[in-house]
Write an enzyme that holds these catalytic residues in place. Structure first.
Site, mmCIF file in Angstrom:
data_model
loop_
_atom_site.group_PDB
_atom_site.id
_atom_site.type_symbol
_atom_site.label_atom_id
_atom_site.label_comp_id
_atom_site.label_asym_id
_atom_site.label_seq_id
_atom_site.Cartn_x
_atom_site.Cartn_y
_atom_site.Cartn_z
ATOM 1 N N HIS A 44 0.808 -1.205 0.000
ATOM 2 C CA HIS A 44 0.000 0.000 0.000
ATOM 3 C C HIS A 44 0.846 1.263 0.000
ATOM 4 C CE1 HIS A 44 -2.650 3.200 1.263
ATOM 5 N NE2 HIS A 44 -3.628 2.460 0.810
ATOM 6 N N CYS A 45 2.154 1.131 0.306
ATOM 7 C CA CYS A 45 2.922 2.366 0.549
ATOM 8 C C CYS A 45 3.636 2.904 -0.686
ATOM 9 C CB CYS A 45 3.909 2.128 1.689
ATOM 10 S SG CYS A 45 3.065 1.835 3.254
ATOM 11 N N LEU A 46 4.684 2.183 -1.145
ATOM 12 C CA LEU A 46 5.551 2.781 -2.163
ATOM 13 C C LEU A 46 4.862 3.094 -3.490
ATOM 14 C CD1 LEU A 46 9.123 1.370 -1.665
ATOM 15 C CD2 LEU A 46 7.803 3.000 -0.346
ATOM 16 N N ASP B 184 1.892 6.178 -1.929
ATOM 17 C CA ASP B 184 2.108 7.370 -1.085
ATOM 18 C C ASP B 184 2.848 8.511 -1.789
ATOM 19 O OD1 ASP B 184 0.909 5.724 0.680
ATOM 20 O OD2 ASP B 184 2.652 5.440 1.975
#
Ligand SMILES: NC(=O)c1ccc[n+]([C@@H]2O[C@H](COP(=O)([O-])OP(=O)(O)OC[C@H]3O[C@@H](n4cnc5c(N)ncnc54)[C@H](O)[C@@H]3O)[C@@H](O)[C@H]2O)c1
Length: 429
Positions: A269-271, A274
């Site tokens: 979900h992050c890199l 975001d």
């Protein structure tokens, strides 16, 4: 308005909005520290599983969840009325991209629900990763409108980014320093007091925008550095240079260098998401392109194609085509030892190979069966399965893979993580 006393934790009622990878560990730690916790989630299946003592988050063992339930101070719920009477509420809902734009519907919905039950003296904290300004420009007006109360005067509001690293055996929610912020001094004190009762160390920052930016800085830093070594790996490969050897050597420098390694792309979900929240905010507010983010997206997004190209060349050298070859993929989750397959580059590799006519099988004991791409069969890691393959691609190096068996029986291995022992038939990215 007085700041809440953290020593009175056992009397305090906490609501977690969202019981996923982030929200569930926070809920469990709060129960352990004496809070009475409602884990509110809109997903009925998840709520049923939680109340049955069945955790779907690796970092939260069933036993911990069952102890929390047995304490009588934890319940999961889909009923909004269970949010009533909270002293502290923490929002840990998803923040995806929709057509490349931040999708804040889940935060908005959570704020509306909390606003209905907000009481004077309560504290609301946003933890979801998002662009700078969300707490004050989006969450605050919704809470004020729904409750008729005024932030800062009647209730506390702040932002505290989550740094949880699922599957990390050393760093967890409790021992990772927690950045905290508030819209004013009282809010900061309230947010700090709450997290100080849960974690070993808090790091107060000047305001919510700085705390929001902190999280995006951390993830953008990682995204850009992963892209740097990925691009380097592609050029080094074409130049006949062993990039892994250079990375190992550079990593011996005790200062001014941080180790990042190439791979099949970025997932989770992050890199992949975001940094785009940050570039969106920069473009919308300033009209500028955040070039580092765009470049990193471009490089990392193309890594699955590069893996397929390398595999095509490797098969070609063995007088084989991708079309019709039997290819065994190792690891479909985006990260080792987790079940998280969100945005996983392994799935993109699998889809590309199926589209090229390969007979694709995959080994991953962590992931849910439902995430298997169409045309991919699940297999187990056996000598027979390896010998029947034309190529084996190591994509995500779960620790339950027996690498000696892989190197002993696979006819050809493309290893994107450099974990398989070196041999003539093993090629690294
Ligand atoms: N997973 C990570 O490693 C990680 C690390 C740091 C930060 N984050 C951030 O934390 C946030 C949550 O991520 P996650 O991985 O826990 O997501 P997740 O998908 O695992 O969990 C989110 C949960 O929120 C629920 N939800 C959706 N809408 C809701 C609503 N209106 N009210 C209540 N619940 C609702 C979903 O059903 C889901 O169970 C995201 O912003 C993410 O970027 C995640």
């Amino acid at each position: 308005m007085t700041t809440s006393d953290p020593t009175a934790a056992s009397l305090r009622r906490l609501v977690l909005m969202g019981q996923g990878y982030v929200g569930l560990p926070v809920a469990m730690q709060a129960v352990a520290r004496g809070y009475s916790v409602v884990g509110f989630d809109v997903d009925e299946t998840r709520v049923k599983r939680l109340n049955a003592g069945e955790s779907y988050v690796e970092d939260v063992p069933d036993t911990i969840l069952q102890e929390a339930l047995a304490s009588g101070r934890y319940k999961a719920s889909t009923a909004e009325r269970d949010c009533a009477g909270f002293d502290v509420a923490v929002i840990t809902v998803p923040t995806p991209l929709h057509d490349g734009m931040p999708d804040l519907r889940f935060i908005e919905a959570s704020a509306r629900t909390l606003g209905r039950y907000l009481r004077p003296g309560a504290t609301v904290v946003l933890e979801s990763t998002t662009y700078p300004g969300t707490t004050e420009e989006l969450v605050q007006p919704i809470l004020e409108e729904m409750s008729g109360l005024v932030a800062g005067t009647d209730f506390h509001l702040g932002y505290s980014p989550e740094r949880i690293d699922p599957g990390n055996p050393s760093w967890n929610f409790v021992n990772t320093p927690k950045v905290v912020s508030g819209i004013d001094a009282d809010s900061l004190a309230a947010v700090d007091a709450f997290y100080s009762s849960l974690v070993e160390r808090t790091v107060p920052v000047v305001g919510p925008k700085e705390a929001e930016l902190t999280k995006l800085l951390e993830n953008t830093f990682r995204h850009v550095n992963v892209a740097l070594v990925n691009e380097l790996a592609m050029f080094a490969g074409d130049l006949g240079i062993d990039v892994w050897s250079a990375i190992d050597a550079a990593s011996t420098k005790p200062f001014g260098y941080m180790r990042f390694t190439p791979g099949p792309g970025v997932g989770g979900h992050c890199l992949p998401i975001d940094p785009s929240y940050l570039s969106w905010r920069v473009r919308r507010s300033l009209g500028h392109t955040f070039r580092f983010v765009e470049l990193a997206n471009d490089v990392n997004d193309h890594m699955p194609d590069y893996v397929v190209r390398r595999l095509t060349y490797g098969l070609n050298r063995r007088r084989k085509a991708v079309n019709g070859s039997r290819i065994l993929l190792l690891g479909l989750a985006y990260k080792r030892n987790t079940s998280d397959s969100r945005e996983s580059p392994s799935l993109v590799v699998a889809e590309r190979l199926v589209a090229l006519g390969a007979d694709v099988r995959a080994v991953d004991t962590h992931i849910a069966l439902g995430v298997l791409p169409h045309g991919v069969a699940l297999a187990s890691l056996s000598a027979k399965e390896l010998r029947a393959s034309d190529a084996v691609v190591m994509l995500t190096d779960h620790s339950d893979f027996d690498l000696d068996v892989v190197v002993a029986h696979a006819p050809y291995v493309l290893d994107t993580r450099r974990v398989v022992p070196a041999a003539d038939h093993v090629e690294y990215l």
